[in-house]
Design a protein around this motif. Sequence first.
Motif, mmCIF file in Angstrom:
data_model
loop_
_atom_site.group_PDB
_atom_site.id
_atom_site.type_symbol
_atom_site.label_atom_id
_atom_site.label_comp_id
_atom_site.label_asym_id
_atom_site.label_seq_id
_atom_site.Cartn_x
_atom_site.Cartn_y
_atom_site.Cartn_z
ATOM 1 N N GLY A 13 -2.171 10.709 2.578
ATOM 2 C CA GLY A 13 -3.101 10.341 2.412
ATOM 3 C C GLY A 13 -2.868 8.349 2.097
ATOM 4 N N LEU A 14 -2.111 8.380 2.626
ATOM 5 C CA LEU A 14 -1.665 6.415 1.346
ATOM 6 C C LEU A 14 -2.162 5.210 2.084
ATOM 7 C CD1 LEU A 14 2.513 7.726 1.385
ATOM 8 C CD2 LEU A 14 0.329 7.769 -0.823
ATOM 9 N N ALA A 15 -2.474 4.930 1.388
ATOM 10 C CA ALA A 15 -3.753 3.742 1.897
ATOM 11 C C ALA A 15 -2.358 2.612 2.612
ATOM 12 C CB ALA A 15 -4.612 3.650 1.482
ATOM 13 N N GLY A 16 -2.998 1.794 3.392
ATOM 14 C CA GLY A 16 -1.866 0.603 3.471
ATOM 15 C C GLY A 16 -2.255 -0.134 3.244
ATOM 16 N N ALA A 17 -2.735 -1.931 3.379
ATOM 17 C CA ALA A 17 -2.644 -2.770 1.945
ATOM 18 C C ALA A 17 -2.822 -3.826 4.087
ATOM 19 C CB ALA A 17 -1.676 -3.623 1.773
ATOM 20 N N GLY B 98 0.213 -1.469 0.429
ATOM 21 C CA GLY B 98 0.154 -0.379 0.180
ATOM 22 C C GLY B 98 1.119 0.838 0.162
ATOM 23 N N GLY B 99 0.468 2.539 0.256
ATOM 24 C CA GLY B 99 0.990 3.456 0.205
ATOM 25 C C GLY B 99 1.898 3.778 -1.291
ATOM 26 N N ASP C 263 9.448 17.872 -0.749
ATOM 27 C CA ASP C 263 8.191 17.971 -0.266
ATOM 28 C C ASP C 263 7.093 16.388 -1.304
ATOM 29 O OD1 ASP C 263 7.799 19.982 1.213
ATOM 30 O OD2 ASP C 263 6.848 20.859 0.574
ATOM 31 N N VAL C 264 7.972 16.027 -1.801
ATOM 32 C CA VAL C 264 7.861 14.572 -2.421
ATOM 33 C C VAL C 264 7.769 13.408 -1.791
ATOM 34 C CG1 VAL C 264 7.711 13.243 -3.887
ATOM 35 C CG2 VAL C 264 8.226 15.072 -4.749
ATOM 36 N N PRO C 265 5.989 13.284 -0.956
ATOM 37 C CA PRO C 265 5.805 11.792 -0.497
ATOM 38 C C PRO C 265 6.348 10.414 -0.501
ATOM 39 C CG PRO C 265 3.974 12.819 -1.232
ATOM 40 C CD PRO C 265 4.894 13.328 -1.855
ATOM 41 N N GLY C 266 7.509 10.130 -0.501
ATOM 42 C CA GLY C 266 7.337 8.878 -1.238
ATOM 43 C C GLY C 266 9.424 8.908 -2.134
#
Length: 223
Positions: free
Chosen positions: A194-198, A64-65, A93-96
């Motif tokens: 708002g990164l969703a998990g798995a 996820g995410g 500011d890049v997430p990831g």
Amino acid sequence: MAEPASGARYKLWDGPVRLVHWLLVGLLAFSWWASEDHLNWHRWSGYTIIGLVLFRLWWGFAGGGAARFASFVKGPRAILAHLRTVGRRDGSDVPGHNPIGALSVLAFLAVLLVQVGTGLFAVDIDAFEAGPFSDRVSFEVGRQIAEIHELNFRILQGLVVLHVVAVLYYLVWKRTDLILPMITGKRALPSDPGLAGAPWWRLILGVALAGAIAWALSKGFRF
């Protein structure tokens, strides 16, 4: 980077990504150390690395995410656009992974696959130590693969150096700490990405599949 005014830290890297990252760091160093006088440990370290790489490939699609390849692997236009920002002093500011970091991840995975793949067929000069698939090729071919194994490790070392330099560059010049988030899983960002998990079943299935394949490879598919 300078933290947002609120000092808010948001969830970015999940546990599996962080664990795989740091285990690979430790196992690569251990494999290097064991490659001369502790070849039995070297082999088992390599089998563990195979499992970790296979799991990371699985998690890149099933996770996820920020773990998913789809969240950070970009096309040429995005890569070129990011290249134009690399020299700026402002933080990222890049997430990831950013588009350049994505290329680094893909390069690491590809080179690691070559490294462990060649190790399965490699034969030492005395034919005393060999990978579990070495009997599927001639001694001469096994020796050639061993040479590729050694050369590929030099490429892997180069990637490690570039990775460390990039992390330090972002820390010093762009004021973006990429190390702590890979430890804690959280990073200071302007807003929650708002990164969703798995779901857990994907994690369990991925671990089982990667472990089973790594074990089968260590046995040369002889059961």
